[in-house]
Enzyme design. Sequence first.
Site, mmCIF file in Angstrom:
data_model
loop_
_atom_site.group_PDB
_atom_site.id
_atom_site.type_symbol
_atom_site.label_atom_id
_atom_site.label_comp_id
_atom_site.label_asym_id
_atom_site.label_seq_id
_atom_site.Cartn_x
_atom_site.Cartn_y
_atom_site.Cartn_z
ATOM 1 C CB SER A 1 2.082 5.594 -4.013
ATOM 2 O OG SER A 1 2.688 6.851 -4.240
ATOM 3 C CD GLU B 1 -7.471 1.210 8.096
ATOM 4 O OE1 GLU B 1 -6.968 0.177 8.595
ATOM 5 O OE2 GLU B 1 -7.012 1.786 7.108
ATOM 6 C CG ASN C 1 -2.258 0.702 0.902
ATOM 7 O OD1 ASN C 1 -2.758 0.633 -0.218
ATOM 8 N ND2 ASN C 1 -2.832 1.377 1.898
ATOM 9 C CG HIS D 1 -6.776 -1.248 4.321
ATOM 10 N ND1 HIS D 1 -5.498 -1.753 4.274
ATOM 11 C CD2 HIS D 1 -7.031 -0.713 3.104
ATOM 12 C CE1 HIS D 1 -4.985 -1.513 3.081
ATOM 13 N NE2 HIS D 1 -5.902 -0.887 2.348
#
Length: 312
Positions: A164, A177, A69, A115
């Site tokens: 990035s 998340e 990630n 995530h």
Amino acid sequence: MSCEVSLPEVKKVAIFGGTHGNEMSGVTLVNLWLKNRAEIRRSGVEVQPFITNPRAVEKCTRYIDTDLNRAFTPENLSKQEADDHPYEIKRALEINQTFGPKGSSDAYDVIFDLHNTTSNMGCTLILESSQDHFNLQMVHYIKQAVAPMTCSVLVNEHPFLQYSTSRSVAKHPIGLEVGPQPQGVLRSNIFQSMRLILRHALDFIELFNGGMVFPPCMVDVHQVTERVDYPRDTNGNITAMVHPNLQDCDWEPLNPGDPMFLTFDGRTVEYKGGNTVYPTFINEAAYYEKQQAFVITKRGTLTAGQIKVTKM
């Protein structure tokens, strides 16, 4: 509030799980949908579930050689494929070829990157731009759909703190998340919350493609401003822990003079900033290696213009 944005149909959507191989909610959901896509099927759009880092998933570890990630930099994506590249760099090149190329008209329209966090963040939608009207409208729709469940919105476009991500390959990247959940563990409440948010996100895309006009709206967000490391000695060793008054207090105000760290010899380290801030990713297990105790954010409100689909 009078801004109106006409956007093309969303035709290609990907759902990434296993970008970090020990974050089990996304891994489990994607594997479930790879076997049976009925739940994520929507009219007029291709929805592709995808395990991003299969070797890390197999070993139930965050990554094999380097953090996937953080691997989607222009430098990495311009490399020629070679056997001696770290595994995640090779994987980034493959993902960019399949779902990109990044920044091109051929790239997937939307990528949801799933995530888990060990921090007490609840449900958080992560945006990489404050100017993406489509994503702002989508998170507004999701927040309303899941209420009274809370879903925070984190915007990270800080020039030095943005990284990035795997989802950055898409035209409209969005991270999800959900925590707290230990690494390598699957908690049913976290799993169900992630599943619910994805369902509403796909519903939004189907409604948008079907011609629904989404009027201007306001979205409350937290914008990343700073990354805070643990206190360290001259050898770089950590000398303090997150203070009990701060632990598990993601999104809550941290005021000047509030306890921030507790040293191993019992001293309190206070927050010395000049303004009230809102920390998150507090004591995230995966960020010890990144020298990060938590991220500081400021509260704000973003305006999303009216959006409607333009049929090509």
